[in-house]
Design a protein around this motif. Structure first.
Motif, PDB file in Angstrom:
ATOM      1  N   GLU A   9       3.060  55.315  -0.134  1.00 49.58           N
ATOM      2  CA  GLU A   9       1.739  55.664  -0.642  1.00 49.58           C
ATOM      3  C   GLU A   9       0.793  54.487  -0.499  1.00 49.58           C
ATOM      4  N   SER A  10       1.318  53.313  -0.790  1.00 47.25           N
ATOM      5  CA  SER A  10       0.496  52.114  -0.663  1.00 47.25           C
ATOM      6  C   SER A  10       0.035  51.924   0.778  1.00 47.25           C
ATOM      7  N   ILE A  11       0.916  52.172   1.713  1.00 46.41           N
ATOM      8  CA  ILE A  11       0.552  52.036   3.121  1.00 46.41           C
ATOM      9  C   ILE A  11      -0.428  53.126   3.526  1.00 46.41           C
ATOM     10  N   LEU A  12      -0.117  54.360   3.166  1.00 42.88           N
ATOM     11  CA  LEU A  12      -0.971  55.468   3.595  1.00 42.88           C
ATOM     12  C   LEU A  12      -2.355  55.366   2.981  1.00 42.88           C
ATOM     13  N   THR A  13      -2.423  54.847   1.769  1.00 44.00           N
ATOM     14  CA  THR A  13      -3.725  54.716   1.134  1.00 44.00           C
ATOM     15  C   THR A  13      -4.573  53.678   1.852  1.00 44.00           C
ATOM     16  N   ARG A  14      -3.911  52.721   2.487  1.00 39.08           N
ATOM     17  CA  ARG A  14      -4.679  51.698   3.166  1.00 39.08           C
ATOM     18  C   ARG A  14      -5.124  52.121   4.549  1.00 39.08           C
ATOM     19  N   LEU A  15      -4.651  53.279   4.992  1.00 39.65           N
ATOM     20  CA  LEU A  15      -5.105  53.774   6.277  1.00 39.65           C
ATOM     21  C   LEU A  15      -6.355  54.619   6.080  1.00 39.65           C
TER      22      LEU A  15
ATOM     23  N   LYS B 240       4.364  63.532   3.886  1.00 37.98           N
ATOM     24  CA  LYS B 240       4.252  62.302   3.101  1.00 37.98           C
ATOM     25  C   LYS B 240       2.798  62.011   2.774  1.00 37.98           C
ATOM     26  N   TRP B 241       1.934  62.313   3.714  1.00 37.77           N
ATOM     27  CA  TRP B 241       0.526  62.004   3.472  1.00 37.77           C
ATOM     28  C   TRP B 241      -0.040  62.873   2.353  1.00 37.77           C
ATOM     29  N   ALA B 242       0.554  64.046   2.194  1.00 40.47           N
ATOM     30  CA  ALA B 242      -0.077  65.028   1.309  1.00 40.47           C
ATOM     31  C   ALA B 242       0.005  64.654  -0.155  1.00 40.47           C
ATOM     32  N   SER B 243       0.761  63.625  -0.486  1.00 40.06           N
ATOM     33  CA  SER B 243       0.816  63.286  -1.901  1.00 40.06           C
ATOM     34  C   SER B 243       0.159  61.952  -2.211  1.00 40.06           C
ATOM     35  N   ILE B 244      -0.644  61.450  -1.284  1.00 33.85           N
ATOM     36  CA  ILE B 244      -1.336  60.201  -1.636  1.00 33.85           C
ATOM     37  C   ILE B 244      -2.347  60.503  -2.740  1.00 33.85           C
ATOM     38  N   THR B 245      -2.566  59.536  -3.570  1.00 29.15           N
ATOM     39  CA  THR B 245      -3.399  59.801  -4.745  1.00 29.15           C
ATOM     40  C   THR B 245      -4.840  59.368  -4.549  1.00 29.15           C
ATOM     41  N   GLU B 246      -5.128  58.791  -3.415  1.00 28.79           N
ATOM     42  CA  GLU B 246      -6.516  58.376  -3.198  1.00 28.79           C
ATOM     43  C   GLU B 246      -7.031  59.018  -1.929  1.00 28.79           C
ATOM     44  N   LEU B 247      -8.134  59.704  -2.045  1.00 28.60           N
ATOM     45  CA  LEU B 247      -8.724  60.349  -0.872  1.00 28.60           C
ATOM     46  C   LEU B 247     -10.118  59.787  -0.678  1.00 28.60           C
TER      47      LEU B 247
ATOM     48  N   ASP C 299      -6.070  58.713   9.935  1.00 25.12           N
ATOM     49  CA  ASP C 299      -4.781  58.231  10.404  1.00 25.12           C
ATOM     50  C   ASP C 299      -3.662  58.653   9.454  1.00 25.12           C
ATOM     51  N   ALA C 300      -3.983  58.680   8.188  1.00 25.94           N
ATOM     52  CA  ALA C 300      -2.966  59.082   7.221  1.00 25.94           C
ATOM     53  C   ALA C 300      -2.538  60.519   7.480  1.00 25.94           C
ATOM     54  N   VAL C 301      -3.491  61.384   7.736  1.00 21.64           N
ATOM     55  CA  VAL C 301      -3.145  62.774   7.985  1.00 21.64           C
ATOM     56  C   VAL C 301      -2.370  62.904   9.290  1.00 21.64           C
TER      57      VAL C 301
END
Lengths: 356, 420
Positions: free
Chosen positions: B14-20, B38-45, B24-26
């Motif tokens: 999540e930490s990595i995906l949030t920084r993208l 995995k991307w679908a549960s990041i908490t920051e959009l 790119d995360a999607v």
């Protein structure tokens, strides 16, 4: 990093913490450096462990000796309070330069030791690695298995409900694309052959002029070429040329019950379709497909979309009716089925079923 | 050759995906089976104009962006803690209402940032006010209408409103009903705003725009104050007529004893000078370390007095930056120069003042008096940097000669005169 060496340098001046890594090896680390890790700090404070070799703090499994070394380097630098932000940043930038495998291990280890600043640093580095890369490049960098099925790749963000209709449609979509791709390939292959053909056309003419039975064969090959020449113009009209044969193949396949490839013909699935279909389904689950479909030109994609929509619509209606229509050689539907029969290249189908 | 990354703990991923960037995360969803959602549960959009790449035929950036955001929300699983849309491409559209409704339903959202195109005002739906867990709210180019029974955001720490249409009492109530509010930024309200700020926990206040009247009634913990105050020329006269004795200076600063830094730009000094001089202030700003005032008109005695009062109420001042406002004549009549002697407390010293910076100096009498005062009372002054203004160049020699004579209380003081 042996106790002997340390013993020479006034051990009583500094205190050390003993750490044991997953492989069983034990090392001692300067106290202020080790205490920079919250997990170690907590262990020391709460349980009193780490004061001697026999009571070494057991580190989480993800921390192996080389990685521990890296982490301790990081702690050693950052635990000194007097450093300026600029110094720390410079150190971090240099520190983070390592191969991806190590970076991932380091992230994992730092996380298990709850060393948040290092986790943030490594996460940022990993994000930078991922950003801007194509999926293939990312897979290569991180050794990810390319285990998504064709259709999943094309419709990466399908409905989470795993609707069978969608799965079906995805499969169709995938095959169609594959087919079109291969036709594209053939087009380029064919571009070379064209020269060959032209030469033979001249020959043909001379044959024709010389008036021979061979002319018939020449015509046949001409026809074949023509069919192969324009795959992109209209995938469907191409089909129409050969579909009579193919549809008969369908009927034979069905009647013989060899409906292996012809998933759509399976009655069992058909009833499922009929029952579960609500009718609001849209085949166009394009999600940012601008990026996914880079190798299909827009014309082909539109073609594909149209076909898929067609098919979706047909899924709406009753299946047995549909089968009847097919068997009676109704013109529009038949184009799609042959794809399934032969699985791969349609042009192969043309050739193999050519009964002329 | 096994997988390096997919089995890392979800918190790290999540930490990595949030920084993208969200795009790119999607896109990680097609990497492999494990990465599909995995991307679908990041908490920051966080969405901005970069989310949509080249336009598809027949669609606008706005259309593509709206579709993208809606789809991401639809496919997202789990709590959303931060939702940010900052792009000038997006204007008022019904989808925004739906997004806010969606967020308010799960009511997990903690940070909500909407910075939209400035052509229109987006009317924020009232469901925003049921996001109970909001800690950070930033709205730009919106129209806000809190429902009458709105009890406030009990967790809100940071509120920033830029070009927002909202009634003055609605804002006041909003601020008052957010007990934890620490950061407040109000910029560019369409009508000149006259508000009273009651925020017991407020620490940082930023105001920009033209305000009719600001009264910090209850801001005991305020430590950073930054104001960019625009004023139409006739406003000052209008103020004079309306507020006879209430001094803006008092209204603004008398309830902020813990102030640590004060920055006033544009016409702030003038604004403060409106109203009668309050005399020596009863409070001292013991914590005030940095003062920055721009466009101080040293020809206006009232502004000079404001400055004087301010600095003589700040015994622990460490840094002072002043820029002089444009002066109309090089040598103004020496009016009431004695105020410096009269109003400054006897034997006043700055025990901590180390840096003084003054720009656009013309050398007019009050400016010189200020410099004299500072040099004579700053015991540990290190540098005084003076930048002359671009006008009245012929005065410079006189200015320098006068400057040389001033007594310096600090033996280490350096006077740096910057030529352009």
């Amino acid at each position: 990093m042996s106790e002997g060496a340390m013993a020479v340098v006034k051990p009583e001046m500094k205190s050390y913490i003993w750490l044991q890594t997953a492989d069983g090896s034990i090392q001692q680390v300067e106290e202020e450096v080790a205490m920079f890790c919250p997990m170690i700090c907590r262990e020391v404070v709460q349980t009193g462990m780490g004061s001697s070799k026999n009571y070494a703090i057991v580190l989480p499994q993800r921390v192996n000796p080389p990685i521990l070394g890296l982490i301790l380097d990081y702690c050693r630098f950052h635990q000194i309070p007097g450093r300026s932000n600029k110094e720390r940043k410079t150190f971090d930038e240099k520190f983070i330069r390592m191969d991806t495998k190590k970076l991932c291990e380091l992230t994992s280890a730092a996380d298990s030791l709850q060393l948040k600043p290092l986790v943030d640093l490594t996460s940022r580095a990993l994000a930078r690695i991922i950003e801007g890369k194509t999926p293939e490049e990312i897979r290569e960098t991180f050794h990810l298995p390319d285990d998504l099925t064709e259709e999943e790749k094309l419709e990466p963000l399908r409905n989470i409900t795993d609707d069978p209709r969608i799965r079906l449609l995805n499969r169709l979509y995938a095959r169609k694309r594959k087919e079109l791709k291969e036709r594209e390939k053939l087009k380029t292959v064919e571009a070379e052959e064209e020269r060959v053909d032209e030469r033979s056309a001249d020959d043909l003419l001379s044959y024709i002029n010389s008036g021979d039975g061979k002319g018939v064969r020449a015509n046949k090959s001409k026809k074949k070429n023509r069919r192969r020449k324009d795959p992109s113009k209209d995938a469907l009209s191409n089909k129409v040329n050969g579909d009579h044969d193919e549809v008969e193949a369908v009927s034979t396949a069905c009647s013989h019950g060899e409906a292996k490839d012809l998933e759509v013909a399976s009655p069992h699935k058909a009833s499922k379709l009929r029952d579960s279909f609500i009718g609001t389904f849209s085949p166009k689950l394009e999600f940012d497909d601008g990026d996914m479909d880079d190798d299909l030109d827009p014309a082909m994609r539109e073609e594909l979309d149209r076909e898929v929509e067609d098919f979706a619509r047909r899924l709406n209606s009753d299946w047995p009716e549909r089968m009847q229509e097919l068997l009676c050689l109704g013109p529009p539907e038949s184009k799609l089925l042959p794809v399934h029969i032969n699985g791969t290249s349609s042009s192969c189908a043309c050739i193999s079923l050519d009964r002329r | 050759m096994d997988d390096l990354i997919s089995d890392l703990p979800q918190s790290i991923l999540e930490s990595i995906l949030t920084r993208l960037p969200i795009r790119d995360a999607v896109k990680t969803s097609i990497l492999s089976r494990k990465w599909r959602y995995k991307w679908a549960s990041i908490t920051e959009l966080v969405f901005d104009g970069e989310c949509v790449s080249s336009l598809h035929e027949g669609s606008t950036i706005e259309g593509s962006l709206v579709k993208f955001i809606t789809r991401v929300l639809f496919l997202h699983q789990g709590p959303i803690h931060k939702f940010q849309v900052s792009t000038c491409y997006l204007h008022s559209c019904p989808d925004i209402d739906q997004w806010i409704l969606f967020l308010s339903r799960s009511s997990d959202v903690r940070e909500l940032i909407l910075k939209l195109g400035e052509a229109e005002w987006v009317r924020i739906p009232s469901c925003l006010f049921s996001c109970k867990k909001l800690t950070h709210l930033e709205l730009s180019s919106c129209e806000l209408d809190p429902p009458p029974r709105f009890k406030g955001f009990l967790c809100l720490r940071s509120l920033s409103l830029y070009r927002v249409l909202v009634a003055a009492d609605a804002i006041e109530n909003l601020i008052w009903n957010c007990p934890l509010l620490e950061n407040l930024a109000l910029s560019y309200f369409d009508d000149s705003l006259a508000i009273t700020i009651r925020a017991p926990n407020l620490k940082h206040l930023y105001l920009e725009g033209d305000f009719a009247d600001i009264f910090l009634e209850n801001t005991p913990l305020l430590c950073n104050l930054s104001v960019v105050m625009y004023m139409a020329d006739d406003m000052a006269e209008q103020f004079e007529l309306e507020q006879s004795s209430n001094c803006n200076f008092v209204k603004f600063l008398s309830h902020a004893p813990r102030l640590e830094s004060l920055a006033g730009r544009a016409y702030f000094a003038k604004y403060l000078s409106i109203g009668d001089d309050p005399g020596p202030l009863s409070i001292t700003f013991d914590h005030l370390k940095i003062i920055e005032l721009c466009e101080v008109s040293f020809e206006d005695m009232k502004e000079v007095l404001v400055l004087l009062r301010l600095i003589t109420s700040s015994p622990n001042l460490e840094e002072l930056r002043i820029s002089a406002g444009a002066n109309t004549s090089p040598a103004g009549a020496p009016d009431s120069l004695d105020i410096w002697e009269r109003e400054c407390p006897a034997d006043w010293t700055f025990k901590q003042l180390k840096v003084v910076k003054m720009t656009d100096v013309d050398g007019i009498p009050h400016e010189m008096e200020l410099l004299k005062f500072l040099l004579g009372s700053s015991l540990v002054l290190k540098t005084m940097t003076i930048s002359p203004s671009t006008y009245f160049k012929h005065n410079r020699m006189d200015m320098l000669i006068e400057l040389l004579r001033f007594r310096r209380a600090s033996s280490e003081a350096e006077i740096i005169f910057l030529q352009e």
